[in-house]
Design a protein around this motif. Structure first.
Motif, PDB file in Angstrom:
ATOM      1  N   LEU A   2      53.243  37.863  32.099  1.00  0.00           N
ATOM      2  CA  LEU A   2      52.018  37.089  32.217  1.00  0.00           C
ATOM      3  C   LEU A   2      50.909  37.823  31.500  1.00  0.00           C
ATOM      4  CD1 LEU A   2      52.121  35.965  35.952  1.00  0.00           C
ATOM      5  CD2 LEU A   2      52.290  34.519  33.944  1.00  0.00           C
ATOM      6  N   ASP A   4      47.767  37.756  31.916  1.00  0.00           N
ATOM      7  CA  ASP A   4      46.811  38.305  32.868  1.00  0.00           C
ATOM      8  C   ASP A   4      47.596  39.031  33.949  1.00  0.00           C
ATOM      9  OD1 ASP A   4      44.882  38.925  34.709  1.00  0.00           O
ATOM     10  OD2 ASP A   4      44.212  36.867  35.024  1.00  0.00           O
ATOM     11  N   SER A   7      47.387  38.257  37.668  1.00  0.00           N
ATOM     12  CA  SER A   7      47.775  36.934  38.147  1.00  0.00           C
ATOM     13  C   SER A   7      48.897  37.038  39.172  1.00  0.00           C
ATOM     14  CB  SER A   7      48.282  36.070  36.988  1.00  0.00           C
ATOM     15  OG  SER A   7      47.276  35.855  36.060  1.00  0.00           O
ATOM     16  N   ARG A  24      51.461  31.313  27.988  1.00  0.00           N
ATOM     17  CA  ARG A  24      50.895  32.396  28.791  1.00  0.00           C
ATOM     18  C   ARG A  24      51.991  33.299  29.327  1.00  0.00           C
ATOM     19  NH1 ARG A  24      47.639  29.945  33.206  1.00  0.00           N
ATOM     20  NH2 ARG A  24      47.386  32.105  33.820  1.00  0.00           N
TER      21      ARG A  24
END
Length: 95
Positions: A2, A4, A7, A24
């Motif tokens: 991921l 981010d 997350s 993503r």
């Protein structure tokens, strides 16, 4: 992985598919093959062990565990539980 890192892992199969479609979440080739198989047959994966998934995908169990961590889960059991919950809620909404 991921993009981010803070997350949470996806909570549904739809969310997982969206993360993949939106790029993503990107996989290396070996992990992509396992991810495709799991997404095509979640009903089977929901009741298999990581070793059984590995045999079905013709990869090592380590590759399955690597995929699960790549998606953001700590263990295969957590990942499998998400699949089970998603399948149960999907089937309940179709009644």
């Amino acid at each position: 992985m991921l993009k981010d890192r803070n997350s949470l892992p996806p909570s549904t199969l739809q969310e997982l598919k969206h993360l993949i479609a939106s790029r993503r979440l990107v996989f290396r080739i070996s992990l992509e093959r396992v991810a495709r198989e799991i997404l095509e047959r979640p009903d089977i994966t929901a009741f298999e062990s990581a070793a059984a998934v590995a045999r079905r995908c013709r990869v090592s169990p380590t590759t399955v565990h690597r995929l699960v961590r790549h998606i953001g889960f700590q263990t295969f059991g957590e990942f499998r539980a998400m699949i089970r919950e998603d399948l149960c809620s999907t089937s309940a909404s179709h009644r």
